[in-house]
Design an enzyme around this catalytic site. Structure first.
Site, PDB file in Angstrom:
ATOM      1  N   ASP A   1       0.810  -1.214   0.000  1.00  0.00           N
ATOM      2  CA  ASP A   1       0.000   0.000   0.000  1.00  0.00           C
ATOM      3  C   ASP A   1       0.847   1.269   0.000  1.00  0.00           C
ATOM      4  O   ASP A   1       1.988   1.259   0.418  1.00  0.00           O
ATOM      5  CB  ASP A   1      -0.861  -0.045   1.264  1.00  0.00           C
ATOM      6  CG  ASP A   1      -1.869   1.058   1.316  1.00  0.00           C
ATOM      7  OD1 ASP A   1      -2.376   1.438   0.259  1.00  0.00           O
ATOM      8  OD2 ASP A   1      -2.167   1.536   2.421  1.00  0.00           O
TER       9      ASP A   1
ATOM     10  N   GLU B   1       2.988   5.309  -3.827  1.00  0.00           N
ATOM     11  CA  GLU B   1       2.949   6.282  -4.918  1.00  0.00           C
ATOM     12  C   GLU B   1       4.336   6.667  -5.423  1.00  0.00           C
ATOM     13  O   GLU B   1       4.541   6.752  -6.633  1.00  0.00           O
ATOM     14  CB  GLU B   1       2.200   7.550  -4.482  1.00  0.00           C
ATOM     15  CG  GLU B   1       0.719   7.354  -4.311  1.00  0.00           C
ATOM     16  CD  GLU B   1       0.380   6.667  -3.016  1.00  0.00           C
ATOM     17  OE1 GLU B   1       1.173   6.783  -2.078  1.00  0.00           O
ATOM     18  OE2 GLU B   1      -0.661   6.022  -2.953  1.00  0.00           O
TER      19      GLU B   1
ATOM     20  N   ASP C   1      -8.421   5.906  -4.829  1.00  0.00           N
ATOM     21  CA  ASP C   1      -9.604   6.074  -3.992  1.00  0.00           C
ATOM     22  C   ASP C   1     -10.667   6.857  -4.731  1.00  0.00           C
ATOM     23  O   ASP C   1     -10.798   8.064  -4.589  1.00  0.00           O
ATOM     24  CB  ASP C   1      -9.212   6.767  -2.688  1.00  0.00           C
ATOM     25  CG  ASP C   1      -8.285   5.873  -1.878  1.00  0.00           C
ATOM     26  OD1 ASP C   1      -8.263   4.658  -2.143  1.00  0.00           O
ATOM     27  OD2 ASP C   1      -7.594   6.384  -0.996  1.00  0.00           O
TER      28      ASP C   1
END
Lengths: 870, 609
Positions: free
Chosen positions: A522, A525, A542
């Protein structure tokens, strides 16, 4: 084991800030726009012919063509306003040529002049084997273009293509050899600018501030910008990740409402907007152009700094005196980056798949997923405890809905200490996983890169003791704030630390893990740039439960696919907010055809598992998921194609129909492979939907078998399912038996659906391996081509010498568009007969279709055979 | 019938055969439920039959040939070929089940007799006996609970009938009282206004007269002034009301006062009328909560008769006397005296205290509960403390709450005794007759008396009305088809889970409490799913989420208990509540049938094994 890493873009600091400030969503003012970004503002305000550089000292050396770029004396004496004081050392340009039509152009400072620092070049992106594909240039030819005062230098690029370095004015372009038509060109508008590094002197203030952030810029501004032109282009595509249309709308030019450039800057954006050029989770500076006459070209700038890209509307340069060949459609673009070097790749195409293959040869193709990962994933932030997990799992069985993976979000851990379990909620994680595994299901747990600064947390203890954390400017462990509170970050750039981190995933170290546990990597980025497709899957972040976001998920995923990241998908239902049953059903129906198929939801939302919306909706969602499972043999074959060639699983229509202009900016329908056309429904209360079916083909509605002529927009009934069409001339493998998960499908027989074209022919492929290991790399797989011609279906081995055993047979062969009405079929070499009758196209469809069916041919998929209709 | 049995025999034989040989099934009726076998007999007589959905026909050869011919799976009951198919496992020793065709030969043993896995790739243990035993044991337990629960439920239904009838009666009585009180109030109001008008008129007249006889009649006006002086304390009645009421609550028996102050008997009568009213109200309030304790005596009766005795005295009083007596109730002097009397009684008069206690004996417990409710906040804390002391982390308990939102004991006033009404009616009637507004000069004390009586009566009226609305609200609830949930009204049930105390108050609200913070999970909305779910909705709003809500699933149990509070979605709670109300006879029969069916299979299993 095949690596299955799920890269997640979750909620980051941006979310946290939003949480503290207010309830509202995306906050424009928190994100820097072009005007607040000095390099962008400067670059955008430059006028054509700003660049005064010329190429000199052109030579061939080490297989490259190199040149010095210098500013002629007359301009050095009167430098531009905005470049005053900037060092004007020569730059070094080099052109290299690679197999299959790839030109690489690099421009950097002259190392022999000892610049203050080596500028950053992005490591790890280019495949190591790419260098071996380099064609060593032996010579150039000189040419004078348009009465230039200086020579231009022409080198061979590919059959029928050459690359040209024009010295004065400086320009680099690719052209067709015979016609001289340009394909791609660099600096044709003279917007190239390269800020060289400087040594700070007394009084130099190069600091840049935005909100609470300060960039000290110790070597001064070092941005680069240039213009790139795509010729014969009707549209440009690519440069994800933005929540925008597939074809990129112009951001600047006459008649265009002034817009921000497309920004490439990795951000975890809370409730991002659709229809926005704003940068999202990943950044891939790869752009494609496509036009009917010229075909497809591509351009990739290997540069990981913040980037801004303008797509310039036609006529933007009307005031300039530049005359470019105007007989072709041309799209000009402006590329601006804050730092780094010019390291660019020109891809000549000319077909869409050529470009993606050329690009894939530079950055790699997507990893072959394990079979289970192509099934349906059920996720929620958070399935709370073991009982919750058990209950959700059992509901899938109760409602006979297949699924493969159950995901646990951050709340499963002991206080967001990753690699641990909340002991009260998950006292027996191993038993829980084993229980799921007993029905063939896997579990995914989340691991975030921020480490809780807690002396009793073993990861933190080791990391801080060994100095494995990223440091701040003062040399101390960077102390940030995320889910666990005060947190630090593992320095993933260091290979030793990376290997230490990798060990944490071992069964022995990750307490409570079993072989059926997989990882959700997770909040990564910063690591999403070109190349992550080689390791894992990603999704569109999201999103929100709105019809607009369902709609925009299609171009987002298509764009990711075009730029190499094929294994992607959007959270089904939308992460934020509560989808009503209709939106959720429609989302399932579209997402079932997306490469990565996962339902996910924010913890503030209502539960939305497929059985919570009444019997009818449960059935519709079950149907959608089941269709996905029946098509898994097809999907898996496509994943293999992507793995080998880089051609994505889901494709924009123009990739399959490059001559059909009506498809070029259609991003509401898409292709799965070359055989299936999927049209989503993106509006409420739709009883039917219009769909454009590309020309020169017949299209078979996969629910009814009804044939539609292509080249028209058709209105199709869509009350209970979205329309999906099989293209004439294709053969699609399916497994029509429904199971709990992919594991139980292993031995099930296949169905082949043959849709013949106007000459009565069709073909398709089937790829099979063990679905879990890397043995396929050693040849343990089956790869067949099915060819139907003259009333005979032949299975051809595409993998001679490979060995993989499967007892699977073909239980049913369906023929669409076959004109005669045979009664039986003869199977060779076994020399037995099979009945031919009318049967359903989908066994469980409500629509009672009646299509020609070869009943129980029962040939093995691994064998060579022919089936002749009698 | 003959055919049927032979098919069964065939089936049993073939399925055991399959289990042993693990061969591909050649047996035709694999996976067919016994009651369904008849459907397939046509295959043997005519060779083809229709799919059940009528879509197609199929032949004997197509039955279970591992290829789906019927959309509905009729032709493939024993294979996974048709997605819509169902496979019947006999599960001897346990209960038979029909499983999805997707489970057949999928490597997972779904049937406890292993019949779903016959392709030889997976060997299933036959576990029906063990699994069946567990089920039977559980069933027997459940049946035992139900059997007892059904009795409790029947009793509760009876009780509910009685309580409801009582409440209804109380309501209609209150309505009647309301009507009368309303009349009284109207009359008093009318009279008050008349008198006020008369006073005003008299004042104006007097002013005029005074103007005329300014100098001559000084002494007369002095007399008037004295009377005014007497009236002064009457102008602050509010100050007295509370103390007065406090006195009234524990008012000594009338005789004593009469003895001590024989000159003012009427006052005491009035007092007693109100006193009995107060006590009666207390009773009524308690009854309204569903008191199960029978009253030892009807306290109002005794007091009422005393009142009646007293009324005779009232009747005999002269107009002037009556007016004076009523007026003197409100004089400061009298009040002080009363207060002293009251103190005396409290301190010294054992008899009177005992008498009061006796009257309340029957509902002492209730009074305690009352106290409990009255200090709800504190008590809750105590309870939480108590609960926390227990070893068990999760626990449940129950208590009663004051059903009205504005709890104020002193407000709950009414009467259960109709005789009080007769008394007060008579008093007022006499009083009204006695006071003549048209008489001049108007007796100023009368003005005040009427005003007081009016205030008092309208106070009573509004209290009666609020009692009516409370009762109406209660009776307006849906207590189930047999009013089986009647006794849950006014009660709360608690469950402690980790750090939270969940409180479910049927027909009112549900809360989650943590220390001092209290979150409303929902207000009572309704029953759902034919009285098997209680729904509480519109609770406190969640940040970025919905309003909280709670769904309480109801189950048969001997005691009313809350358990398993869960929050499956953010701010959407679920809980389980057991109650005898759910122990339905029909369900008991189902369970018994189920057990009987299970037991029937046992010997066969033994034989087969």
């Amino acid at each position: 084991m095949k690596s299955v890493v799920f890269l997640h873009y979750f909620l980051g600091f941006i979310l946290l800030v939003s949480h503290l400030n207010s309830v509202s969503s995306w906050k424009k003012e928190e994100f820097r726009n072009c005007n607040q970004t000095p390099f962008c503002k400067r670059a955008r305000s430059r006028k054509p012919q700003h660049c005064k550089l010329i190429a000199t000292d052109v030579i061939i050396g080490d297989g490259d063509l190199t040149a010095k770029l210098i500013t002629p004396k007359e301009f050095q004496e009167n430098p531009d306003e905005d470049s005053s004081g900037i060092a004007s050392n020569p730059l070094i340009l080099s052109l290299s040529v690679y197999e299959n039509g790839i030109l690489r152009m690099k421009i950097d400072e002259d190392a022999s002049r000892n610049p203050p620092k080596k500028r950053f070049e992005v490591p790890d992106v280019i495949l190591p084997e790419f260098e071996s594909k380099k064609l060593w240039l032996q010579r150039y030819t000189k040419q004078v273009i348009d009465g230039d005062s200086a020579d231009s230098f022409v080198v061979y690029l590919f059959d029928g293509y050459e690359a040209v370095l024009r010295s004065d004015p400086l320009e680099v372009f690719v052209r067709e050899q015979s016609s001289g038509k340009r394909v791609l060109s660099f600096n044709s508008h003279g917007l190239f600018d390269f800020e060289q590094l400087r040594v700070k002197k007394e009084g130099d203030d190069w600091e840049e501030r935005f909100r609470s952030h300060t960039d000290s810029r110790p070597y001064g501004p070092q941005s680069i910008s240039f213009d790139m032109s795509f010729y014969g282009a009707d549209f440009v595509y690519g440069i994800p990740e933005h929540a925008t249309s597939l074809s990129l709308k112009p951001t600047k030019g006459p008649g265009i409402e002034e817009s921000e450039p497309y920004r490439l800057f990795n951000l975890d954006v809370f409730e991002y907007l659709h229809e926005s050029p704003f940068g999202l989770y990943g950044s891939i500076p790869f752009m494609l152009s496509h036009g009917r006459t010229r075909g497809t070209s591509g351009f990739f700038w290997l540069n990981a700094a913040e980037m801004q890209i303008d797509v310039l509307g036609s006529g933007w340069d009307a005031e300039s005196s530049i005359m470019l060949p105007s007989d072709q459609n041309r799209i000009d673009t402006l590329w601006m980056s804050e730092a780094g070097i010019v390291d660019t790749f020109f891809f000549i195409g000319p077909k869409p798949k050529d470009v993606v293959k050329q690009y894939a040869s530079v950055t790699g193709t997507s990893a072959m997923p394990q079979l289970f990962a192509t099934g349906y994933h059920q996720c929620r932030w958070n399935y709370r405890d073991e009982e919750d997990v058990k209950n959700v799992d059992s509901k899938f069985d109760e409602y006979d809905i297949p699924y493969d993976v159950l995901w646990l979000d951050i709340e499963h851990t002991d206080g967001k200490r990753y690699f641990t379990w909340d002991k009260a909620l998950f006292p027996n994680p191993e038993e829980m996983q084993k229980d799921l595994a007993s029905r063939g299901r896997r579990m995914v747990t989340i691991v975030d890169p921020h480490i809780k600064r807690d002396e009793n947390y073993h990861i933190h203890k080791e990391a801080s003791k060994n100095g494995y954390y990223v440091k701040d400017a003062s040399g101390k462990d960077y102390d940030g704030w995320c889910w666990p509170g005060s947190s630090s970050y593992i320095d993933m750039v260091n290979p030793d630390i990376r290997s230490w981190w990798a060990d944490k995933f071992a069964y022995t170290q990750y307490v409570g893990s079993t072989p059926s546990l997989y990882i959700w990597n997770d909040m990564n980025e910063p690591s999403v740039f070109n190349g992550p497709e080689r390791y894992g899957t990603v999704w569109t972040g999201d999103n929100t439960a709105t019809w607009e976001q369902l709609r925009v998920s299609v171009p987002m995923i298509l764009t990711l696919g075009l730029t190499g990241i094929t294994f992607s998908g959007a959270d089904v239902g939308g992460f934020f907010g509560n989808p009503d049953s209709e939106l959720l059903v429609r989302w399932y129906q579209v997402a079932a055809y997306m490469p990565f198929f996962r339902g996910h939801a924010h913890h503030d939302t209502k539960r939305r598992e497929p059985w919570l919306f009444g019997e009818h909706n449960t059935k519709l969602m079950r149907d959608a998921i089941r269709v996905r499972y029946t098509l898994l043999p097809y999907f898996y074959t496509l994943f293999r194609e992507a793995n080998v060639s880089g051609v994505p699983v889901t494709r924009p229509m123009w990739m399959e129909f490059p001559d059909d202009e009506a498809t070029f900016n259609n991003d509401e329908a898409f292709m799965v492979g070359n055989g299936l056309l999927v049209q989503g429904v993106y509006t409420e209360h739709a009883k039917d939907v219009t769909v454009y079916l590309p020309k020169d083909h017949t299209w078979y509605d996969l629910r009814s078998g009804t044939a539609y002529k292509g080249g028209k927009t058709q209105k199709i009934e869509a009350a209970d399912a979205i329309p999906v069409f099989q293209r004439s001339g294709t053969i699609i493998p399916r497994k029509d038996r429904f199971r709990r998960s992919t594991v139980q499908m292993e031995n099930d027989p296949y169905t082949l659906v043959i849709a013949v074209d106007s000459s009565g022919e069709a073909e398709g492929e089937l790829y099979i391996d063990d679905g879990k290991s890397y043995e396929f790399n050693k040849g343990a797989y089956i790869h067949r081509r099915f060819v139907f011609s003259n009333g005979t279906l032949t299975s051809v081995n595409l993998a001679a010498g490979t060995q993989f055993l499967s007892d699977c047979t073909i239980e049913r062969i369906i023929l669409l568009g076959h004109l005669s009405k045979p009664k039986s079929a003869r199977i060779e070499p076994s020399n037995h007969a099979a009945e031919v009758e009318l049967g359903p196209l989908q066994i469980q469809s409500k629509i009672r279709s009646s299509v020609l069916t070869i009943r129980k041919p029962n040939v093995r998929v691994s064998d060579d055979w022919t089936i002749k209709l009698l | 019938m003959k055919i049927h049995t032979s098919i069964v025999a065939f089936f049993v034989l073939s399925s055991t055969l399959v289990l042993r040989s693990a061969a591909f099934p050649s047996n035709y009726l694999l996976g067919v439920a016994p009651e369904d076998e008849i459907y397939y007999k046509g295959l043997w007589s005519s060779g083809t039959i229709k799919c059940k959905d009528g879509s197609k026909t199929f032949t004997k050869a197509q039955l279970n040939d591992d290829f789906c011919d019927c959309f509905d799976g009729t032709d493939e009951p024993g294979t996974s070929a048709c997605p819509a198919g169902k496979f019947y496992c006999r599960n001897a020793g346990h209960s038979p089940v029909s499983i999805f065709s997707s489970r057949i030969n999928d490597g997972i043993c779904d049937c406890c007799d292993g019949s779903d896995e016959y392709d030889g790739k997976n060997k299933c243990k036959i576990t029906c006996w063990e699994a069946g035993k567990m089920v039977r044991d559980r069933l027997m337990k459940e049946i035992a609970t139900f059997q007892e629960g059904v009795g409790i439920r029947a009793h509760e239904v009876e009780e509910a009938k009685i309580s409801a009838a009582k409440d209804e009666a109380e309501l209609s009585r209150l309505k009647n009282e309301e009507k009368i009180l309303k009349e009284i109030v109207e009359k008093l109001k009318e009279r008050k206004e008349q008198i006020e008008k008369a006073v005003e008129k008299e004042r104006i007249q007097k002013e005029q007269e005074e103007k005329q006889k300014k100098e001559a009649e000084e002494s007369e006006s002095k007399e008037h002034k004295d009377e005014d002086k007497v009236d002064v304390p009457e102008q602050e009645p509010a100050e007295n009301t509370d103390d007065d009421k406090a006195g009234i609550l524990d008012n000594p028996p009338p005789g004593q006062n009469l003895k001590e102050d024989p000159a003012e008997p009427a006052v005491e009568v009035v007092h007693n009328a109100y006193a009995s009213l107060d006590i009666g109200e207390e009773n009524a309030a308690q009854e309204e909560e569903g008191s199960k304790v029978a009253h030892a005596s009807d306290p109002s009766t005794g007091l009422g008769s005393k009142g009646e005795d007293a009324t005779k005295d009232i009747d005999s009083l002269s107009r002037e006397e009556l007016g004076r007596e009523i007026g003197s109730r409100w004089s400061g002097k009298n009040h002080e005296q009363q207060h002293n009397d009251f103190d005396d009684v409290k301190n010294n008069d054992e008899t009177s205290v005992n008498a009061h206690d006796e009257e309340n004996d029957g509902y002492d417990t209730e009074t305690d509960e009352y106290h409990h409710q009255h200090y709800e906040e504190d008590d809750t804390e105590d309870q939480m403390g108590d609960v926390g002391d227990e070893a068990n982390d999760d626990s449940s308990s129950s208590y009663k709450y004051e059903p009205d939102d504005e709890v104020d004991m002193s407000d709950i006033e009414s009467t259960s005794s109709p005789s009080w009404f007769e008394t007060i009616q008579r008093i007022v009637r006499n009083f009204l007759q006695a006071v003549n507004p048209f008489q001049t000069p108007v007796d100023t004390s009368e003005v005040e008396n009427v005003r007081k009586e009016y205030d008092e009566a309208s106070g009573k009226l509004s209290k009666t009305r609020s009692r009516i609305s409370r009762l109406k609200k209660k009776l307006g609830n849906d207590f189930g088809p047999e009013k089986e949930f009647y006794s849950l009204y006014g009660q709360c049930f608690e469950s402690k889970q980790n750090k939270y105390v969940y409180k479910v108050c049927p027909f009112k609200e549900a809360t989650q409490e943590e220390g001092y913070s209290r979150t409303l999970l929902g207000q009572w909305e309704k029953f759902e799913e034919s009285y098997s779910v209680m729904l509480f909705s519109n609770g406190d709003k969640c940040w970025n989420g919905p309003d909280r809500s709670l769904k309480v699933k109801l189950q048969c149990g001997l005691k009313v208990q809350v358990a398993d509070v869960d929050e499956p979605s953010r701010c959407e709670y679920e809980a389980m509540l057991t109650a005898p109300a759910l122990c339905l006879k029909g369900k008991l029969k189902e369970l018994e049938d189920e057990l009987r069916a299970l037991n029937k299979e046992q010997p066969q299993l033994r034989d087969e094994l």
